[in-house]
Every structure is written in C-alpha cells, then in structure tokens.
Design a protein around this motif. Structure first.
Motif, short mmCIF file in Angstrom:
data_model
loop_
_atom_site.label_atom_id
_atom_site.label_comp_id
_atom_site.label_asym_id
_atom_site.label_seq_id
_atom_site.Cartn_x
_atom_site.Cartn_y
_atom_site.Cartn_z
N ALA A 22 0.81 -1.22 0.00
CA ALA A 22 0.00 0.00 0.00
C ALA A 22 0.84 1.27 0.00
O ALA A 22 0.42 2.28 -0.56
CB ALA A 22 -0.93 0.00 1.22
N TRP A 23 2.01 1.22 0.64
CA TRP A 23 2.84 2.42 0.76
C TRP A 23 4.20 2.20 0.12
O TRP A 23 4.71 1.07 0.12
CB TRP A 23 3.04 2.79 2.24
CG TRP A 23 1.76 2.90 3.01
CD1 TRP A 23 0.72 3.74 2.75
CD2 TRP A 23 1.38 2.12 4.13
NE1 TRP A 23 -0.30 3.54 3.66
CE2 TRP A 23 0.09 2.55 4.53
CE3 TRP A 23 2.00 1.11 4.86
CZ2 TRP A 23 -0.59 2.00 5.60
CZ3 TRP A 23 1.33 0.56 5.94
CH2 TRP A 23 0.05 1.01 6.30
N PRO A 24 4.82 3.24 -0.38
CA PRO A 24 6.20 3.11 -0.85
C PRO A 24 7.16 3.01 0.32
O PRO A 24 6.79 3.28 1.47
CB PRO A 24 6.42 4.41 -1.63
CG PRO A 24 5.49 5.39 -0.98
CD PRO A 24 4.28 4.59 -0.57
N ILE A 25 8.38 2.61 0.04
CA ILE A 25 9.41 2.53 1.06
C ILE A 25 10.56 3.46 0.68
O ILE A 25 10.95 3.53 -0.49
CB ILE A 25 9.90 1.07 1.25
CG1 ILE A 25 10.78 0.94 2.49
CG2 ILE A 25 10.59 0.53 0.02
CD1 ILE A 25 10.98 -0.50 2.95
N VAL A 26 11.06 4.20 1.66
CA VAL A 26 12.13 5.17 1.44
C VAL A 26 13.39 4.66 2.12
O VAL A 26 13.37 4.30 3.30
CB VAL A 26 11.75 6.55 2.02
CG1 VAL A 26 12.90 7.55 1.83
CG2 VAL A 26 10.48 7.07 1.36
N LEU A 27 14.52 4.63 1.39
CA LEU A 27 15.78 4.11 1.92
C LEU A 27 16.72 5.25 2.27
O LEU A 27 16.86 6.21 1.51
CB LEU A 27 16.45 3.21 0.89
CG LEU A 27 15.67 1.98 0.41
CD1 LEU A 27 16.52 1.16 -0.57
CD2 LEU A 27 15.22 1.12 1.57
N LEU A 28 17.39 5.12 3.43
CA LEU A 28 18.34 6.13 3.91
C LEU A 28 19.68 5.45 4.23
O LEU A 28 19.71 4.46 4.96
CB LEU A 28 17.81 6.83 5.15
CG LEU A 28 16.45 7.53 5.01
CD1 LEU A 28 15.98 8.04 6.36
CD2 LEU A 28 16.53 8.66 4.00
N PRO A 29 20.81 5.97 3.72
CA PRO A 29 22.09 5.26 3.85
C PRO A 29 22.85 5.55 5.14
O PRO A 29 22.52 6.45 5.91
CB PRO A 29 22.88 5.77 2.64
CG PRO A 29 22.36 7.16 2.43
CD PRO A 29 20.89 7.11 2.79
#
Length: 211
Positions: A22-29
């Motif tokens: 349902a939702w996108p996923i945001v990646l942080l390094p």
C-alpha cells in the motif's frame, strides 16, 4: 529505475508491476555512503513488489547550501529526510542503515511515516570505530567533514557485500558530517516515547563491531 524529484531532492525510484504494497518505502544510507550503496537492497525490495525511493539528501548539503557538511547535525539530517518524504506526497515506510536507521527511528513521529525500520543502526552514546582516527577526532572537534574508514574497519563495513562490487563501494564513499558523528556518540538524540509514534523495528546481528 527512474530519476525523480522529491521537492528539492533528486531521487531514484522503482515502480514494479504490479505494486504489491500500500505504501512506498524510502531508503536512507549509512555514514560515508550514498544512494548507490543501497542498490542491492533497492533492487531486492522492488523485485518483491515495493515501490522504492532513494533520495539524495546530499543535494542540499555542502557549498552554497544552508547546511555546510561539517556542521550538519543529526537533527538537520532528519529534517532533510522528512522534507524528502513530504515530497512523495503520500504516506511511506522508511528504512535506514546505520545512521540512516537512527534517522528512520527519529522520523517515526513524522505524519507521513507509517512505519520505521532501522537496519544495523549505530548506537547512541557509543563511540563507533566507524569514525576513528586522530584526523577524524580533530575534524569532529572543529565541526569539519570526516573521512571514510580505512583498513580493517573498512573491511568490516563491506565484508558482506558481493566481491564483484567491493571496489565500486569503496571508491564511492564520500566524506561526511563530523557533527552527526558527535551527536550520535554523545547520545544527543531524542526519540518518541512508545505510543507516540508509528511502529518501529530494529534489525541487528548479535555481533557487530560498530554496535
């Protein structure tokens, strides 16, 4: 993979067919790493049906910006990540690695964040060897950029990566903010109390020289 804009941040985006969540996923390094270091995670999540965004927060850091690299604090970084999430215009799950994991946990109070995942996060109040060395200690004192690790510490950081990608990962590392490292090691980070934030998950091994 598409190049998109999340407000003032360039980002990479993958929209699989079909999108299964349902939702996108945001990646942080992690410290010293860039969106390209998350390529394998990016590809895996997209392959199982996630819509994935990887914003380049460094686009707002450095010369000519309001956030000089050496003085960028942890809260500044969290604010930039929150701004990028706002740029999606929808609710999202945020997943971060290392210091990015701490930012994900910090953003669990963000109105657009449905869940936060910290993968092998740095530990607040712990002097991580990731930023060791006399030169980096002096840089942190003077709020100047710090340099990526070398030697055994660098090997430990990339040990689990594919052997064919290690040279590219090493060469792609960049200087980072000494102020962020100081905030983490001093434990100067506040997180929301239970019940006042989105669900949070911490994923970490039982043996990690950085934790």
């Amino acid at each position: 993979m598409d190049d998109v804009e999340l407000g003032r941040f360039p980002a990479q985006c993958e929209r699989p067919e079909p999108i299964k969540f349902a939702w996108p996923i945001v990646l942080l390094p992690e410290l010293f790493t860039t969106p390209r270091h998350l390529a394998l995670v990016f590809g895996y999540l997209a392959s199982i049906g996630w819509e994935v965004f990887v914003p380049d927060l460094r686009a707002a850091v450095g010369k000519g910006s309001t956030h000089p690299l050496g003085k960028l604090s942890f809260n500044d970084l969290a604010a930039l990540a929150g701004e990028a999430i706002d740029g999606i215009g929808r609710d999202a799950v945020v997943l971060g690695h290392g210091v990015g994991g701490l930012v994900a946990l910090k953003l669990s109070r963000h109105l657009r964040v449905k869940a936060a995942v910290a993968y092998a996060p740095l530990v607040p109040g712990f002097r991580t060897p990731l930023v060791g060395g006399i030169a980096n200690r002096l840089a942190m004192m003077w709020r100047r950029p710090i340099k990526p690790p070398r030697g055994r510490i660098l090997f430990e950081l990339i040990a689990d990566s594919d052997p064919f990608t290690r040279d590219a990962l090493i060469n792609g590392m960049v200087p980072d903010s000494g102020a962020i490292a100081v905030d983490v090691m001093a434990g100067a980070i506040e997180f929301a109390a239970p019940g006042q934030a989105a669900p949070r998950l911490i994923v970490a091994g039982d043996s990690d020289i950085f934790a």
